[in-house]
Design an enzyme around this catalytic site. Structure first.
Site, PDB file in Angstrom:
ATOM      1  CD  GLN A  56      -3.117   0.762   0.485  1.00 49.10           C
ATOM      2  OE1 GLN A  56      -3.540  -0.367   0.370  1.00 49.10           O
ATOM      3  NE2 GLN A  56      -3.665   1.787  -0.109  1.00 49.10           N
ATOM      4  CG  PHE A  57       2.126   3.408  -3.682  1.00 50.07           C
ATOM      5  CD1 PHE A  57       2.128   4.765  -3.985  1.00 50.07           C
ATOM      6  CD2 PHE A  57       1.311   2.557  -4.413  1.00 50.07           C
ATOM      7  CE1 PHE A  57       1.324   5.262  -5.004  1.00 50.07           C
ATOM      8  CE2 PHE A  57       0.513   3.044  -5.421  1.00 50.07           C
ATOM      9  CZ  PHE A  57       0.508   4.401  -5.720  1.00 50.07           C
ATOM     10  CB  THR A  58      -1.930   5.235  -1.289  1.00 51.49           C
ATOM     11  OG1 THR A  58      -2.582   4.160  -0.612  1.00 51.49           O
ATOM     12  CG2 THR A  58      -1.962   4.999  -2.790  1.00 51.49           C
TER      13      THR A  58
END
Length: 151
Positions: free
Chosen positions: A79-81
């Site tokens: 989940q890079f966000t």
């Protein structure tokens, strides 16, 4: 690393309406990795998450870890966000997220280390995934490996 930890009754990951992975009772982890994260961050996060007492015992007190509950498992989703910068403008910036090569390598190592502690299934790094979950409680926590530990 930033990790959102959700206690779930069940959770699953789908890509293009195809089931990729699923768990019953356990933890859904949304895992974000930055370029300055290391294997030391992985060791800390795995130890904390695997032993975090957030499941209820017979007296309905949060005294059990995911390792202590019957068939407890982890669904880990990249989940890079989680590293979104939202202070300026209306479009989030993701420049603080780790580069894809670094993030994937650490995400894979994190999942391997987690699997040594508790059964672990994963999503697909970098894919457009749909995550379905039934939050239990709800209990949702955020773990940041660089929050004052000197890392």
């Amino acid at each position: 690393m930033k990790i959102v930890i959700q206690r779930v009754k069940r959770a699953s990951c789908h890509i293009d309406q195809e089931l990729v992975s699923e768990i019953q009772q356990g933890l859904l982890l949304l895992v974000g990795i930055a370029d300055n994260d290391t294997e030391q961050d992985i060791a800390y996060a795995v130890r904390k998450i695997a032993n975090m007492r957030i499941f209820s015992d017979e007296q309905d007190k949060m005294n059990l870890s995911v390792k202590d509950i019957p068939d407890g498992a982890v669904l880990s989703i990249s989940q890079f966000t989680l590293f979104a910068e939202t202070k300026k403008g209306n479009r989030p910036s993701f420049t603080k997220a780790g580069s894809p090569d670094h993030a994937k390598a650490l995400y894979d190592k994190f999942n391997q280390a987690m699997a040594e502690e508790v059964p672990t299934v994963v999503g697909v790094f970098g894919a457009d995934m749909q995550i379905l979950l039934e939050n239990d409680g709800p209990v949702t926590l955020v773990l940041e490996t660089k929050d004052g530990r000197g890392l």
